[in-house]
Scaffold this motif. Structure first.
Motif: not given
Length: 101
Positions: A42-53, A61-72
């Motif tokens: 339900r709460v994914r903020d920390v998981a998104w951050t872990a994925l990006v990093i 880096s392309v996948n990391g940036l995709r995660c940032v965009f998906e999070m937004y």
């Protein structure tokens, strides 16, 4: 979903496991954990951050940036670490223009 024990993964355990996979540079294991439980959280903020990093640390880096965009696009709220990882991905990809990527 039950993984390894009778305990259920939650918004705290999953990011820690993904972060641990990132630290030992095991991208495949991190992606497996992500695929197993991310959509159920339900709460994914920390998981998104872990994925990006994790992606950026492993040269993805392309996948990391995709995660940032998906999070937004979704319901995520990036924190300092998320933005730092996104900025690093932009730098790695040489797509920084005037401080924006």
């Amino acid at each position: 979903m039950r993984v390894f024990t009778r305990l259920l993964p939650n918004q705290f355990t999953v990011p820690m496991v993904v972060s641990a996979c990132s630290e030992v540079r095991d991208l495949v294991a991190g992606m497996i954990v992500h695929g197993l439980v991310f959509d159920e959280m339900r709460v994914r903020d920390v998981a998104w951050t872990a994925l990006v990093i994790g992606y950026v640390s492993n040269g993805e880096s392309v996948n990391g940036l995709r995660c940032v965009f998906e999070m937004y696009r979704g319901d995520g709220r990036p924190n300092f670490r998320t933005l730092k990882g996104g900025s690093q991905a932009c730098g790695d990809l040489e797509v920084v223009y005037g401080g924006r990527c």
